[in-house]
Scaffold this motif. Structure first.
Motif: not given
Length: 230
Positions: A50-66, A96-98
């Motif tokens: 969650l933190y890796t994707d939040y700081f990389a893209t702004g979306d904590p669920l970028a990968r976990l949305k699967v 915000t993203h979802h």
């Protein structure tokens, strides 16, 4: 997407099992091999992702949305200390993203939860007091009174930031109507409800049973995310 903001020992494993029995895929504090084709996530803490994707893209669920749901986000080990459910910025980014995401708070009486934490693999007696945890600075959390105050604060925090929202459900894990309320909230009946990961014969803690003073590589130690995935 169903996100649980509950703390350890508030029925998070029970919720995960119930959602899986209902045909939903869930991530419960770490991602296991076989749950996703993304090998970079295998064995990684949910909180770390969650933190890796939040700081990389702004979306904590970028990968976990699967996954259809996340039933527990925190982790505490020598390698990482993550409590996303206490972080307003991450919760707001998920909303915000979802915007379709539904948030759940599994809770129980703070004093009862604190007592359970104290008995759970040295969580209250040793591990929490040795770490900096949001709302529970290092040195606090070694008594049931301190833990109960922290737990109560988290529950009130969640209620405050979701006040008036129809995308939020708080339920008492000891309420017999909890399964029906959750089913109505997510639009899917729960065919199973019970008790999982209870004291004292639990098999795997929601907060891994590791100590920062012990050698790395214990059974509960999780390999770090590959550098290219950070």
């Amino acid at each position: 997407m169903i996100i649980n903001l509950g703390l350890p020992k508030t029925g998070t494993t029970t919720l995960s099992r119930a959602l899986r029995r209902a045909g939903l895929s869930t991530a419960d504090w770490k991602v296991r091999a076989g749950q996703t084709d993304d090998a970079a996530m295998h064995g990684a803490f949910v909180g770390e992702i969650l933190y890796t994707d939040y700081f990389a893209t702004g979306d904590p669920l970028a990968r976990l949305k699967v996954f259809d749901g996340i039933t527990e986000m925190n982790a505490l080990s020598p390698r990482g200390n993550y409590w996303p459910q206490t972080d307003w910025a991450l919760i707001d980014a998920m909303r915000t993203h979802h915007p379709e995401t539904r948030f759940i708070l599994s809770w129980r009486d703070p004093a009862r939860t604190a007592g359970s934490m104290m008995r759970w693999k040295a969580m209250g007696t040793r591990r929490l007091p040795r770490h900096q945890v949001p709302g529970l600075p290092k040195g606090w959390g070694g008594t049931e009174t301190e833990l109960a105050r922290w737990i109560d604060g988290h529950q009130r925090f969640c209620a405050a930031i979701f006040a008036g929202s129809d995308r939020f459900l708080a339920y008492d894990i000891e309420d017999r109507e909890a399964p029906a309320r959750i089913g109505a909230f997510i639009g899917r009946a729960l065919p199973w409800w019970g008790v999982s990961n209870s004291n004292p014969e639990a098999d795997e803690a929601a907060v891994p049973d590791t100590d920062p003073t012990e050698e790395a590589g214990t059974a509960d130690e999780v390999p770090p995310l590959p550098r290219e995935a950070r």
